[in-house]
Scaffold this motif. Structure first.
Motif: not given
Length: 408
Positions: A125-132, A203-205, A207-212
């Motif tokens: 669904v969303g934007k996720f940073s990929c783990i190597s 994985r979702v980034k 702004a301003n260090g906010k959490k889900f």
């Protein structure tokens, strides 16, 4: 078919093929000055992903149908998109309940990720940073924006349910979900879930260090949700916040006093954030601890009454122990189909409702068939009233006869 439901379906029919636009206006285009209050005298009828036994889950049409059928609360799973929008969607992948496979332009978006300890492949669904990892396709981000998601059609999860609405409705936002409840012609509560917060926060980034969890609570507060359970504020806009992740519920306790429900999965499923077993989180010591942050638990039915060969076995004492800690019990999930009804109920959903409400004593039922639960509760209430009236009449007659005999 009632006039309201017919009007709703006409409205949605006019929007078919317009998935790029929101399906529902944000609060509040309609005004109802006087609204019927939320019922609080019997177990809550919680529309699990809307009336998804009839309409594809978590769509505006499914929620409006549930309200029409008498839901006390409409329930939703909240996830996040690439562009930071909160949406109503259960799975972290799009495969099972959308027509994503028909959209050739998204063919290169399929990926494999680790979700709650297991590898999962699909359209995320969303934007996720990929783990190597050699298990993952090497992409920096997976991303679907809200606009892209709105171009998809939602479909029925189960093949044995009505397929006629497949592809006719789009994914909705958390705000649109709220709008549906606020614009109802009576007070309807909402029951949103902080879905897969560990996966999202990793994985979702924001702004301003906010959490889900921060974004989730901010959305509720934006539209006036707050107040302790049964407070005047809460009764005007009822909400339960649910999650399988206890750390999320503890975290948001510092952000909102809205009532929270700790969801409990099956016997062999550990908590996604604290890696605790069912036996740990259902112990008296843990119930005592979590009661500082929540007003109830939401266990899977089979953890309350285990089953064997599709028959019920001896009930556990989980409900009694939860009540002893002043915790409500909202159990899931009630489905009408024969394949979900244990043999003890003889294929009769009413028999199942009666058992869970009057024998087990639960305080809320998550159901795919809101109308059935509502009709059962109306029938049961009317029967109890009629029985009380009949008993009262018999008592009066007995007193009259006794008085008459005394005069002889």
């Amino acid at each position: 078919m009632s006039p309201l439901w017919a009007t709703s379906m006409i409205f949605f029919s006019l929007l078919l093929g317009s998935h790029g636009r929101p399906l529902y206006p944000l609060p509040s285009k309609q005004q109802h000055k006087e609204k019927k209050a939320l019922q609080t005298s019997r177990p809550y009828n919680i529309a699990h992903r809307g009336s998804n036994g009839e309409i594809p889950e978590e769509t505006a049409a499914a929620y409006m149908r549930a309200i029409e059928e008498g839901a006390d609360f409409i329930e939703s799973d909240i996830l996040a998109t690439k562009d930071g929008q909160l949406i109503c969607f259960h799975d972290v992948t799009l495969d099972a309940t959308t027509d994503i496979a028909k959209h050739a332009k998204f063919a290169n978006r399929k990926r494999t990720y680790e979700v709650e300890g297991s590898n999962m492949t699909g359209y995320f669904v969303g934007k996720f940073s990929c783990i190597s990892s050699t298990l993952f396709f090497l992409q920096v981000y997976l991303d679907f924006t809200l606009a892209e998601l709105k171009s998809l059609g939602v479909k029925q999860r189960f093949s044995f349910r009505d397929q006629q609405y497949n592809g006719k409705f789009s994914i909705i936002t958390f705000e649109e979900f709220i709008a549906i409840a606020l614009d109802a012609n009576r007070i309807v509560g909402i029951y949103p879930e902080i879905k897969d917060p560990v996966f999202i926060n990793q994985r979702v980034k924001w702004a301003n260090g906010k959490k889900f969890e921060d974004k989730f609570v901010e959305t509720l507060q934006k539209y006036g949700y707050g107040g302790a359970y049964m407070s005047t504020e809460w009764l005007k806009q009822p909400v339960f916040i649910q999650s399988f992740a206890p750390t999320s519920l503890v975290y948001i306790s510092n952000l909102t006093d809205s009532p929270k429900i700790f969801l409990i999965d099956d016997f062999d499923i550990r908590t996604q954030d604290t890696n605790q077993s069912f036996w740990e989180i259902s112990s008296d010591s843990y119930l005592e601890y979590i009661a500082n942050f929540v007003i109830g638990i939401g266990p899977w039915k089979d953890t309350i009454v285990p089953t064997k060969n599709n028959y019920l076995t001896t009930p556990t004492d989980l409900v009694d122990r939860a009540h002893a800690h002043n915790l409500q019990v909202h159990t899931y999930t009630f489905r009408n189909e024969n394949s979900y009804l244990h043999f003890d109920f003889h294929q009769d959903p009413y028999a199942e409702y009666d058992y869970w409400i009057n024998t087990i004593g639960v305080d809320g039922l998550f159901t795919d068939f809101t109308g059935s639960v509502h009709q059962y509760q109306e029938w049961a209430q009317a029967s109890a009233t009629n029985e009380a009236s009949a008993l009262g009449l018999l008592h009066k007659l007995a007193l009259m006869i006794s008085s008459f005999e005394g005069e002889e």
